[in-house]
Design an enzyme around this catalytic site. Structure first.
Site, PDB file in Angstrom:
ATOM      1  N   LYS A 108     -12.227  23.625   2.755  1.00  0.00           N
ATOM      2  CA  LYS A 108     -11.150  23.989   3.672  1.00  0.00           C
ATOM      3  C   LYS A 108      -9.970  24.626   2.954  1.00  0.00           C
ATOM      4  O   LYS A 108      -9.181  25.341   3.568  1.00  0.00           O
ATOM      5  CB  LYS A 108     -10.713  22.764   4.469  1.00  0.00           C
ATOM      6  CG  LYS A 108     -11.797  22.316   5.448  1.00  0.00           C
ATOM      7  CD  LYS A 108     -11.371  21.147   6.288  1.00  0.00           C
ATOM      8  CE  LYS A 108     -12.430  20.816   7.332  1.00  0.00           C
ATOM      9  NZ  LYS A 108     -13.625  20.156   6.722  1.00  0.00           N
TER      10      LYS A 108
HETATM   11  C1  LIG Z   1     -14.933  20.245   7.345  1.00  0.00           C
HETATM   12  C2  LIG Z   1     -16.075  19.979   6.436  1.00  0.00           C
HETATM   13  C3  LIG Z   1     -17.394  20.305   6.803  1.00  0.00           C
HETATM   14  C4  LIG Z   1     -17.773  20.884   8.157  1.00  0.00           C
HETATM   15  O1  LIG Z   1     -17.299  22.196   8.336  1.00  0.00           O
HETATM   16  P1  LIG Z   1     -17.262  22.861   9.799  1.00  0.00           P
HETATM   17  O2  LIG Z   1     -16.586  24.162   9.636  1.00  0.00           O
HETATM   18  O3  LIG Z   1     -16.494  21.898  10.659  1.00  0.00           O
HETATM   19  O4  LIG Z   1     -18.677  22.991  10.241  1.00  0.00           O
HETATM   20  C5  LIG Z   1     -18.408  20.055   5.879  1.00  0.00           C
HETATM   21  N1  LIG Z   1     -18.141  19.506   4.663  1.00  0.00           N
HETATM   22  C6  LIG Z   1     -16.883  19.172   4.283  1.00  0.00           C
HETATM   23  C7  LIG Z   1     -16.673  18.549   2.952  1.00  0.00           C
HETATM   24  C8  LIG Z   1     -15.801  19.400   5.153  1.00  0.00           C
HETATM   25  O5  LIG Z   1     -14.571  19.045   4.762  1.00  0.00           O
END
Ligand SMILES: *Cc1c(COP(=O)(O)O)cnc(C)c1O
Length: 463
Positions: A108
């Site tokens: 993110k």
């Molecule tokens: C947010 C997140 C996901 C999922 O991503 P999406 O875009 O919601 O599908 C997977 N792995 C980690 C470590 C995350 O922080």
């Protein structure tokens, strides 16, 4: 480029307005009026650095003056601890796309480091301020805080359920002591946090008066920025393997990350298959194998960022799957909201989608995958990444195209799962080790809307 709502009842808007708005006023999500075809630029983009490529791709979607955009992109990735920003490494039968080199060690950061700076830039030209309010069950909060910390025109209020997130997750957030960061431990559950968040945003008077903003995964800017690493990784692997297309496997929660890959493919990046991977919370896997999208109960797993039943970005996919008919999307979403279920008919060849395949991995096989990759290849997968790699492994021998599995977090963020998998605490990262000694700050508040609203009001009024 203009943007329209998936529900069709919002007049087209430009990039900046869409970024500031988050959700469309008609309750839908924003998408570009058309997906740009970049096929004739692929050959010139191949040799670009990550930052140069990000600039070129974002520029296709955003009405930001070139010089300003370059500055924002450069600054966004200067804090990553790898020169390639998102490197691709070969591990056994797959390529792993490491998206965890940002400040909070999760993918993110790639989008939120950019979004924080973009907000700041847009607010500056509007002479405005923004109070970001978020609820987190762990991972999003820290990436959002690191994207916003220290920015003069923004404050960020992050609610987490007191005592219900991991110690590392809590320390990552509460050790950020910048004046514009407010961590609220809500005496309640994550659902309480979300309920309060929703109530704050539904109160339009409060929302407008205090300029509330959001950084959640429905923000269009986050998707644009995530498109970049699909191009970057595909170029690296096609060059290495001398092949003409690649496949990606994506561990999925809110359908944000994988939707960026779907857009990359629509833009003309040669992706021959997108493999969607879920944990036991498998509503999306069931959809892509049966056509039925039916809400289930959320269960807690070792990959908590994927413990999601209703995926907030799924509506964007539906819009394309229903041939860009906003009225069909609005009708299906209405029926889903009242019945908890919607259905899409298979395509002529019997599949639900010609690009996307899907699978799920349970806790035992996820732990087994972490152990196997550690023992066999000396590489530690975090539990989210391991879900993707496990599901991908079923596809590895099926075709000749190489498979790139997205790694969404560094394993040191999830030491309990690593210890369960390999029997020892082998996942370390200096920035996690440092957390223990850092001072922290947080306020504990009851799970009551009036109390939290007053907390935000007082701080939003102070200058
Ligand atoms: C947010 C997140 C996901 C999922 O991503 P999406 O875009 O919601 O599908 C997977 N792995 C980690 C470590 C995350 O922080």
């Amino acid at each position: 480029m203009k943007y329209v709502s998936t529900r069709g009842a919002t007049a087209p808007l430009g990039f900046s307005e869409v970024v500031m708005a988050g959700l469309a006023p008609d309750g839908g999500l924003f998408l570009p009026e058309y997906v740009p075809d970049v096929r004739n630029r692929l050959s010139s983009w191949r040799s670009l650095s990550y930052q140069e490529l990000a600039f070129e791709i974002i520029r296709v979607f955003a009405d930001i003056p070139e010089g300003d955009l370059r500055v924002i992109v450069e600054a966004s990735y200067s804090g990553f601890d790898h020169p390639e920003v998102t490197p691709v490494v070969r591990v056994g039968p797959v390529y792993v796309l490491e998206l965890f080199h940002g400040p909070t060690l999760a993918f993110k950061d790639v989008a939120l480091q950019f979004l924080g700076r973009l907000f700041d830039y847009l607010l500056q030209s509007r002479k405005a301020r923004l109070n970001i309010v978020a609820a987190t069950s762990g991972d999003t909060g820290s990436a959002a805080i690191y994207g916003v910390r220290g920015r003069k025109r923004m404050r960020i209020f992050v609610m987490h359920p007191q005592g219900r997130i991991s110690e590392i997750q809590q320390r990552q957030m509460t050790s950020v002591l910048d004046e514009n960061v407010f961590n609220i431990a809500v005496a309640g559950t994550f659902d309480d946090c979300q309920r309060i968040l929703k109530a704050l945003f539904v109160d339009l008077d409060f929302k407008q008066r205090y300029c509330l903003g959001s950084v959640n995964s429905i923000n269009w800017a986050r998707l644009v920025v995530q498109i970049v690493y699909y191009f970057y990784a595909a170029f690296r692997v096609m060059e290495k393997e001398q092949c003409k297309s690649v496949r990606f496997a994506v561990p999925t929660g809110n359908f944000g990350d994988i939707f960026a890959g779907y857009l990359a493919a629509q833009m003309g990046l040669p992706i021959s298959r997108l493999i969607l991977a879920t944990n036991e919370n498998d509503i999306l896997k069931r959809f892509f194998t049966t056509g039925e999208y039916r809400r289930g109960k959320v269960c807690t797993t070792i990959s908590p960022a994927m413990d999601i039943q209703v995926a907030s970005n799924f509506e964007r996919y539906l819009y394309y799957r229903l041939n860009q008919s906003a009225s069909a999307v609005a009708a299906l979403m209405r029926s889903f909201e009242s019945t908890g279920c919607l259905t899409v008919e298979p395509l002529a060849h019997g599949r639900i989608d010609s690009l996307i395949a899907a699978g799920s991995a349970d806790t035992a096989s996820t732990l087994g995958t972490i152990r196997h990759y550690y023992e066999q290849y000396g590489y530690l997968l975090d539990p989210h990444t391991a879900v993707g790699v496990k599901v991908a492994s079923a596809f590895v021998n099926e075709a000749t195209d190489p498979l790139v599995s997205l790694s969404t977090a560094h394993p040191a963020k999830f030491p309990e799962a690593i210890i369960r998998a390999v029997g020892r605490d082998v996942a370390r990262h200096p920035s996690i080790d440092r957390l223990k000694a850092m001072p922290t700050r947080l306020d504990v508040l009851p799970a009551e809307l009036p109390v939290i609203r007053e907390y935000i009001r007082q701080r939003a009024e102070a200058n």
